[in-house]
Design an enzyme around this catalytic site. Structure first.
Site, mmCIF file in Angstrom:
data_model
loop_
_atom_site.group_PDB
_atom_site.id
_atom_site.type_symbol
_atom_site.label_atom_id
_atom_site.label_comp_id
_atom_site.label_asym_id
_atom_site.label_seq_id
_atom_site.Cartn_x
_atom_site.Cartn_y
_atom_site.Cartn_z
ATOM 1 N N ASP A 126 -3.603 26.565 4.205
ATOM 2 C CA ASP A 126 -4.729 27.431 3.832
ATOM 3 C C ASP A 126 -5.751 27.400 4.971
ATOM 4 O O ASP A 126 -6.369 26.363 5.222
ATOM 5 C CB ASP A 126 -5.360 26.920 2.525
ATOM 6 C CG ASP A 126 -6.343 27.922 1.927
ATOM 7 O OD1 ASP A 126 -6.812 28.813 2.656
ATOM 8 O OD2 ASP A 126 -6.660 27.781 0.728
ATOM 9 N N ARG A 128 -8.451 29.436 5.278
ATOM 10 C CA ARG A 128 -9.649 30.228 4.951
ATOM 11 C C ARG A 128 -10.944 29.456 5.176
ATOM 12 O O ARG A 128 -10.974 28.242 5.124
ATOM 13 C CB ARG A 128 -9.585 30.688 3.483
ATOM 14 C CG ARG A 128 -8.595 31.795 3.289
ATOM 15 C CD ARG A 128 -8.467 32.145 1.836
ATOM 16 N NE ARG A 128 -7.836 31.081 1.067
ATOM 17 C CZ ARG A 128 -7.649 31.116 -0.235
ATOM 18 N NH1 ARG A 128 -8.076 32.146 -0.925
ATOM 19 N NH2 ARG A 128 -7.043 30.131 -0.843
HETATM 20 N N1 LIG Z 1 0.074 32.848 3.737
HETATM 21 C C1 LIG Z 1 0.236 33.305 2.505
HETATM 22 N N2 LIG Z 1 -0.811 33.852 1.885
HETATM 23 C C2 LIG Z 1 -0.625 34.276 0.626
HETATM 24 C C3 LIG Z 1 0.606 34.186 -0.040
HETATM 25 N N3 LIG Z 1 0.461 34.717 -1.273
HETATM 26 C C4 LIG Z 1 -0.830 35.111 -1.369
HETATM 27 N N4 LIG Z 1 -1.480 34.855 -0.217
HETATM 28 C C5 LIG Z 1 -2.889 35.036 0.116
HETATM 29 O O1 LIG Z 1 -3.596 34.056 -0.587
HETATM 30 C C6 LIG Z 1 -4.923 34.460 -0.793
HETATM 31 C C7 LIG Z 1 -5.261 34.185 -2.252
HETATM 32 O O2 LIG Z 1 -5.147 32.822 -2.414
HETATM 33 P P1 LIG Z 1 -4.558 32.132 -3.691
HETATM 34 O O3 LIG Z 1 -4.011 30.792 -3.234
HETATM 35 O O4 LIG Z 1 -3.594 33.080 -4.396
HETATM 36 O O5 LIG Z 1 -5.750 31.950 -4.656
HETATM 37 P P2 LIG Z 1 -7.135 31.281 -4.354
HETATM 38 O O6 LIG Z 1 -8.036 32.348 -3.843
HETATM 39 O O7 LIG Z 1 -6.987 30.058 -3.512
HETATM 40 O O8 LIG Z 1 -7.532 30.745 -5.780
HETATM 41 P P3 LIG Z 1 -8.067 31.548 -7.014
HETATM 42 O O9 LIG Z 1 -9.552 31.641 -6.819
HETATM 43 O O10 LIG Z 1 -7.690 30.743 -8.186
HETATM 44 O O11 LIG Z 1 -7.387 32.894 -6.959
HETATM 45 C C8 LIG Z 1 -4.991 35.913 -0.378
HETATM 46 O O12 LIG Z 1 -5.602 35.957 0.915
HETATM 47 C C9 LIG Z 1 -3.526 36.316 -0.280
HETATM 48 O O13 LIG Z 1 -3.305 37.310 0.707
HETATM 49 C C10 LIG Z 1 1.693 33.599 0.644
HETATM 50 O O14 LIG Z 1 2.798 33.418 0.131
HETATM 51 N N5 LIG Z 1 1.466 33.176 1.915
#
Ligand SMILES: Nc1nc2c(ncn2[C@@H]2O[C@H](COP(=O)(O)OP(=O)(O)OP(=O)(O)O)[C@@H](O)[C@H]2O)c(=O)[nH]1
Ligand SMILES: [Zn+2]
Length: 211
Positions: A126, A128
């Site tokens: 992650d 971000r």
């Molecule tokens: N690298 C990658 N990114 C993903 C994948 N699936 C979803 N994403 C990205 O993950 C991000 C969303 O993150 P999530 O882990 O689904 O959720 P979160 O934001 O951490 O948590 P919540 O607040 O509960 O939704 C978005 O930027 C999506 O584009 C994947 O398989 N690989």
């Protein structure tokens, strides 16, 4: 952090007419959006969602993840309260970008889970950042958030950056046969506070519950 407010407008949706606020991140050139409803600047904590861009889930109806379902549910809940904020952050693919996310999906098609796929591509699970939320929320006058998320690392990161998160509100929606594995990995490896049994199925989808 160089976040600059650019312009605001009305944004009618099926659930409410939000105000859309556009911001530019001068350091990265990315643009980010906040949707608000009602008076978000009073000192009562605001129902909020910090949503990371997922073009596939948010716009292309992908069932691989839960993003699109969460986005809709968050807007509906804000509309239900008549007050709230949604920050839409342009950090696609947990920060690796759309094309690398497609590379990661390709590896997942061949058996990797979402974390392994990122790692095989040389990325962290992650990537971000949430520090840009502070100037956006400051601009909007938001003082405290009741944050809709299942991700404890998001709550911790926002809190470290100085956002007052008074409550975490679960957002477990959109379970379907294509995202069960992904959601299990998020709970198991990424620490998301959720069990698949908590989820409401995606509309029109019949999930067979085990046990
Ligand atoms: N690298 C990658 N990114 C993903 C994948 N699936 C979803 N994403 C990205 O993950 C991000 C969303 O993150 P999530 O882990 O689904 O959720 P979160 O934001 O951490 O948590 P919540 O607040 O509960 O939704 C978005 O930027 C999506 O584009 C994947 O398989 N690989
Ligand atoms: Zn997604």
């Amino acid at each position: 952090m160089t976040i600059r407010f650019i312009a605001a407008s009305r944004l009618p949706t099926p659930w409410a007419t939000f105000t859309m606020h556009g911001f530019e991140d001068e350091a990265t050139g990315k643009d980010h959006v906040a949707l608000t409803l009602g008076d978000v600047s009073s000192d009562t904590p605001v129902l909020g969602r910090v949503h990371s861009e997922c073009l596939t889930g948010d716009a292309l109806f992908s069932m691989r993840c839960d993003c699109g379902y969460q986005l809709q549910e968050a807007l509906k809940r804000i509309a239900g309260e008549g007050r709230g904020v949604l920050l839409y952050l342009r950090q696609e693919g947990r920060g690796i970008g759309l094309l690398n996310k497609i590379r990661a999906y390709h590896l997942q098609d061949e058996g990797a889970d979402t974390v392994e796929a990122n790692e095989r591509l040389g990325f962290g699970a992650d990537m971000r950042r949430y520090d840009l939320c502070v100037p956006m929320l400051d601009h909007l006058g938001v003082q405290a958030l009741r944050l809709m998320t299942n991700n404890p690392r998001k709550v911790d990161a926002l809190t470290r950056d100085g956002v007052n998160v008074t409550e975490r509100v679960a957002l477990t929606t959109g379970l379907n046969p294509h995202n069960e594995g992904y959601l299990s990995t998020k709970a198991g490896k990424l620490g998301h506070m959720m069990a698949l049994d908590d989820f409401t199925p995606a509309s029109g989808v019949d999930i067979e519950r085990k046990g």
